[in-house]
Each structure stands twice: as structure tokens, then as C-alpha cells.
Write a protein that holds these residues in place. Structure first.
Motif, PDB file in Angstrom:
ATOM      1  N   PHE A 190       0.723  -1.324   0.023  1.00  0.00           N
ATOM      2  CA  PHE A 190      -0.168  -0.069   0.189  1.00  0.00           C
ATOM      3  C   PHE A 190       0.756   1.320  -0.207  1.00  0.00           C
ATOM      4  N   SER A 191       2.020   1.353   0.713  1.00  0.00           N
ATOM      5  CA  SER A 191       2.702   2.354   0.934  1.00  0.00           C
ATOM      6  C   SER A 191       3.551   2.796  -0.343  1.00  0.00           C
ATOM      7  N   ILE A 192       3.851   1.506  -0.991  1.00  0.00           N
ATOM      8  CA  ILE A 192       4.632   1.983  -2.436  1.00  0.00           C
ATOM      9  C   ILE A 192       3.319   2.341  -3.393  1.00  0.00           C
ATOM     10  N   ALA A 193       2.454   1.865  -3.311  1.00  0.00           N
ATOM     11  CA  ALA A 193       1.304   2.261  -4.509  1.00  0.00           C
ATOM     12  C   ALA A 193       0.803   3.813  -4.065  1.00  0.00           C
ATOM     13  N   TRP A 250      -0.452  12.328   1.306  1.00  0.00           N
ATOM     14  CA  TRP A 250       0.531  11.206   1.116  1.00  0.00           C
ATOM     15  C   TRP A 250       1.068  10.604   2.617  1.00  0.00           C
ATOM     16  N   ALA A 251       1.186  11.582   3.415  1.00  0.00           N
ATOM     17  CA  ALA A 251       1.795  11.298   4.843  1.00  0.00           C
ATOM     18  C   ALA A 251       0.913  10.652   5.746  1.00  0.00           C
ATOM     19  N   ASN A 252      -0.455  11.321   5.510  1.00  0.00           N
ATOM     20  CA  ASN A 252      -1.714  10.695   6.250  1.00  0.00           C
ATOM     21  C   ASN A 252      -1.891   9.395   5.863  1.00  0.00           C
ATOM     22  N   SER A 253      -1.812   8.898   4.791  1.00  0.00           N
ATOM     23  CA  SER A 253      -2.141   7.911   4.179  1.00  0.00           C
ATOM     24  C   SER A 253      -1.325   6.769   4.626  1.00  0.00           C
ATOM     25  N   LEU A 254       0.105   6.951   4.752  1.00  0.00           N
ATOM     26  CA  LEU A 254       0.896   6.082   5.166  1.00  0.00           C
ATOM     27  C   LEU A 254       0.861   5.898   6.859  1.00  0.00           C
ATOM     28  N   THR A 255       0.694   7.049   7.587  1.00  0.00           N
ATOM     29  CA  THR A 255       0.415   6.713   8.855  1.00  0.00           C
ATOM     30  C   THR A 255      -0.961   6.075   9.447  1.00  0.00           C
ATOM     31  N   LYS A 256      -1.876   6.377   8.586  1.00  0.00           N
ATOM     32  CA  LYS A 256      -2.943   5.522   8.783  1.00  0.00           C
ATOM     33  C   LYS A 256      -2.747   4.189   8.588  1.00  0.00           C
ATOM     34  N   ALA A 257      -2.165   3.798   7.697  1.00  0.00           N
ATOM     35  CA  ALA A 257      -1.828   2.515   7.079  1.00  0.00           C
ATOM     36  C   ALA A 257      -1.457   1.364   8.372  1.00  0.00           C
ATOM     37  N   VAL A 258      -0.579   2.189   9.340  1.00  0.00           N
ATOM     38  CA  VAL A 258      -0.109   1.368  10.365  1.00  0.00           C
ATOM     39  C   VAL A 258      -0.864   1.863  11.573  1.00  0.00           C
ATOM     40  N   ARG A 259      -2.054   2.536  11.438  1.00  0.00           N
ATOM     41  CA  ARG A 259      -2.914   3.115  12.458  1.00  0.00           C
ATOM     42  C   ARG A 259      -2.089   3.902  13.622  1.00  0.00           C
ATOM     43  N   LEU A 260      -1.157   4.847  13.207  1.00  0.00           N
ATOM     44  CA  LEU A 260      -0.354   5.409  13.897  1.00  0.00           C
ATOM     45  C   LEU A 260      -1.046   6.362  14.750  1.00  0.00           C
ATOM     46  N   ARG A 261      -0.731   6.423  16.075  1.00  0.00           N
ATOM     47  CA  ARG A 261      -1.628   7.480  16.959  1.00  0.00           C
ATOM     48  C   ARG A 261      -0.463   8.271  17.667  1.00  0.00           C
ATOM     49  N   LEU A 270       5.525  11.117   9.354  1.00  0.00           N
ATOM     50  CA  LEU A 270       4.971  11.703  10.456  1.00  0.00           C
ATOM     51  C   LEU A 270       5.238  13.317  10.598  1.00  0.00           C
ATOM     52  N   ILE A 271       6.467  13.705  10.260  1.00  0.00           N
ATOM     53  CA  ILE A 271       6.961  15.049  10.205  1.00  0.00           C
ATOM     54  C   ILE A 271       5.771  15.781   9.360  1.00  0.00           C
ATOM     55  N   PHE A 272       5.632  15.254   7.939  1.00  0.00           N
ATOM     56  CA  PHE A 272       4.830  15.750   7.136  1.00  0.00           C
ATOM     57  C   PHE A 272       3.345  16.043   7.716  1.00  0.00           C
ATOM     58  N   ALA A 273       2.910  14.890   8.489  1.00  0.00           N
ATOM     59  CA  ALA A 273       1.463  15.062   8.794  1.00  0.00           C
ATOM     60  C   ALA A 273       1.275  15.762  10.077  1.00  0.00           C
ATOM     61  N   ALA A 274       2.455  15.883  10.698  1.00  0.00           N
ATOM     62  CA  ALA A 274       1.926  16.286  12.083  1.00  0.00           C
ATOM     63  C   ALA A 274       2.480  17.842  12.307  1.00  0.00           C
ATOM     64  N   LEU A 275       3.291  18.369  11.313  1.00  0.00           N
ATOM     65  CA  LEU A 275       3.884  19.597  11.685  1.00  0.00           C
ATOM     66  C   LEU A 275       3.308  20.675  10.444  1.00  0.00           C
ATOM     67  N   MET A 313       1.178  -2.391  14.873  1.00  0.00           N
ATOM     68  CA  MET A 313      -0.015  -1.267  14.631  1.00  0.00           C
ATOM     69  C   MET A 313      -0.425  -0.514  16.022  1.00  0.00           C
ATOM     70  N   ASN A 314      -1.091   0.467  15.775  1.00  0.00           N
ATOM     71  CA  ASN A 314      -1.821   1.390  16.979  1.00  0.00           C
ATOM     72  C   ASN A 314      -0.671   1.618  17.955  1.00  0.00           C
ATOM     73  N   GLN A 315       0.687   2.141  17.596  1.00  0.00           N
ATOM     74  CA  GLN A 315       1.678   2.561  18.351  1.00  0.00           C
ATOM     75  C   GLN A 315       1.270   4.017  18.652  1.00  0.00           C
ATOM     76  N   LYS A 316       1.310   4.541  19.817  1.00  0.00           N
ATOM     77  CA  LYS A 316       1.568   5.765  20.320  1.00  0.00           C
ATOM     78  C   LYS A 316       2.783   6.397  20.397  1.00  0.00           C
ATOM     79  N   VAL A 317       2.834   7.698  19.679  1.00  0.00           N
ATOM     80  CA  VAL A 317       3.924   8.371  19.541  1.00  0.00           C
ATOM     81  C   VAL A 317       3.827   9.813  19.907  1.00  0.00           C
ATOM     82  N   THR A 318       4.871  10.629  20.269  1.00  0.00           N
ATOM     83  CA  THR A 318       4.823  12.006  20.636  1.00  0.00           C
ATOM     84  C   THR A 318       5.839  12.733  19.986  1.00  0.00           C
TER      85      THR A 318
END
Length: 261
Positions: free
Chosen positions: A20-23, A59-70, A101-106, A215-220
Motif C-alpha cells: 500500500f505504501s509503495i502504491a 500522502w503522509a496521512n495515508s502512510l501513518t493511517k496504514a499502520v494506525r499510528l496514533r 509523520l513530520i509531514f503529517a504532524a507539523l 500497529m496502533n503505536q502511540k508516539v509523541t
């Protein structure tokens, strides 16, 4: 509400995330090129960067959502980025998910200093150049001088450059000593360095261990205080490097104490 628990991805799930990430990267690379193609007029060029910002964000959100990053953000990048100043975001590097994550969060028009090898991949190379992703060839002095001038111009036009000065991803989350490239660039361009520490991101996908995905990892994402590089000369680069390292370390102190040998 059911509490989501961090868990190791099954083999089929990990393979799905990789494919999915490659696509997704291919899709948004193509969308970047199409956006630039249809915005070549002088009036359209004024808005094309903001359009590409949105594409990168999607793009960044699609990748972070694929691993359910919180993820959550501590600190305020906008408050630290003084208006009219060149900005270099300096972050720790311990996962392939640092960049999305940098692109999605900042906020803002953030662009990476990328490895020159990535510019050899046909579709990705064109998309990266169109999206104003930069590369600095340190092996070729003349090219490096040109690259530095381009980086300076991009920062002056409003782009915030992000760099990972450890030079390689840390598999354990341990903060490695910083290489001098980002520090030298900041001094040469009189930039503000804004340290950004990404806590626990190494647990999502350890370096070169694609089948140990979680999956579902919490990061700050922790935004540190800006450091004004106008106060430093090239001779002070070791002092500045230590200052940036200490800022990152202090934000990652709990993580560093866990992974310390």
C-alpha cells in the motif's frame, strides 16, 4: 471506548502495508506531477506550492493511517518559527515513518534534504524535484556550493527544511551523535534550528526490519525551543551541535534511559 493496544502486525498485514505504501507513494508522485503540469501559468505558480503541500500531507496521512499510528504534538512550531527567518527542523531518526509523520504532524511548507540516490528513481525523482525536495552532494564541492545556494533560496521563499543529522536510522531508538551537515548549513544560512524529537517512533518499524511492524503505536512529536544560528560561527559548530543534541536528548530522556546499554 475500547482502548487500542499496540500489537505486532501479522505477516499478511505487514505485506499489505508495504505494498500500500509503495502504491500510495506512486499515486501521490503522479498527482504532484499532474498538479505542476496544469499550473504552469504565472498566476497559477503562486498557488502551486500550497497545492503540493496538501498532496504531501495527504500522502503522509495515508502512510501513518496504514499502520494506525496514533500521534500527538507537544510544543508549537509556528510559535518557534520567527516570521521572515530561515528555518531548519532537526529531528531524530529511528524509523521509516519519521518522514511521513513530520509531514503529517507539523505545519508549513516542509521539505526534506533527501539522499541523492532517491533522485535516480524515475517517477519519484521527477516528483521530488517538482515538490522542491532538496539534495546536497557533499562529495562534489562545486555541486555542494550550488545545492547550498538553492537551499538558502528555498528557505528564503518560505520553505522549512527538515534534516535528520544522525545520518542513519537508530534501530533501538538510541540517539546517535549528530553529523555536522545540518549544523553547517544552519550556520552558513543564518537559520533558526528548531529541534523536533519523535518519541517511540522506533517501535513502529525498527530500521531494516519490515516484518517487525507494529500497529496502533502511540508516539509523541515534541517541538523544542528554536536556536538562533546567527550567534554561531563555523568555528563554533561543535558547540552548536552539542546544544542541538542536548535539546533532542532532553526531550527523549525517558526513551534514552530505557534503551541505554
Amino acid at each position: 471506548m475500547k482502548q487500542l493496544k499496540t500489537k505486532k502486525a501479522s505477516l499478511p498485514r505487514a505485506l499489505w502495508v508495504i505494498l500500500f505504501s509503495i502504491a500510495s507513494t506512486g499515486k501521490y508522485s503522479l498527482l504532484t506531477l499532474i498538479t505542476a503540469l496544469f499550473n504552469r501559468s504565472e498566476s497559477a505558480k503562486k498557488t502551486v506550492r500550497s497545492k503540493i503541500d496538501r498532496i504531501i500531507h495527504r500522502w503522509a496521512n495515508s502512510l501513518t493511517k496504514a499502520v494506525r499510528l496514533r500521534w500527538t504534538v507537544e510544543g508549537d512550531l509556528e510559535a518557534e518559527a520567527e516570521p521572515g527567518r530561515r528555518v531548519i527542523i532537526v529531528a531524530n531518526h529511528s524509523s521509516a515513518y519519521d518522514i511521513p509523520l513530520i509531514f503529517a504532524a507539523l505545519p508549513g511548507s516542509i521539505r526534506m534534504i533527501s539522499k541523492k540516490e532517491l533522485f535516480k528513481i524515475p517517477l519519484l525523482s521527477r516528483a521530488m524535484k517538482t515538490a522542491e525536495i532538496l539534495s546536497i552532494d557533499r562529495q562534489n564541492r562545486q555541486q555542494a556550493i550550488k545545492d547550498l545556494l538553492i537551499a538558502k533560496e528555498k528557505m528564503e521563499s518560505g520553505i522549512r527544511i527538515c534534516m535528520f543529522p544522525e545520518g542513519t536510522r537508530s534501530a533501538s531508538g538510541k540517539l546517535f551523535p549528530l553529523k555536522k551537515g545540518a549544523i553547517r548549513l544552519a550556520i552558513d544560512t543564518n537559520a533558526l534550528i528548531i529541534p523536533v524529537a519523535i518519541e517511540d517512533i522506533y517501535k513502529v518499524l525498527p530500521n531494516k526490519k519490515w516484518l517487525q511492524m507494529h500497529m496502533n503505536q502511540k508516539v509523541t512529536v515534541k517541538v523544542g525551543k528554536a536556536i538562533d544560528c546567527r550567534d554561531f560561527e563555523v568555528a563554533d559548530r561543535n558547540q552548536l551541535s552539542e546544544l542541538v543534541y542536548n535539546s533532542l536528548y532532553s526531550m527523549l530522556r525517558e526513551q534514552q534511559e530505557k534503551v541505554a546499554p
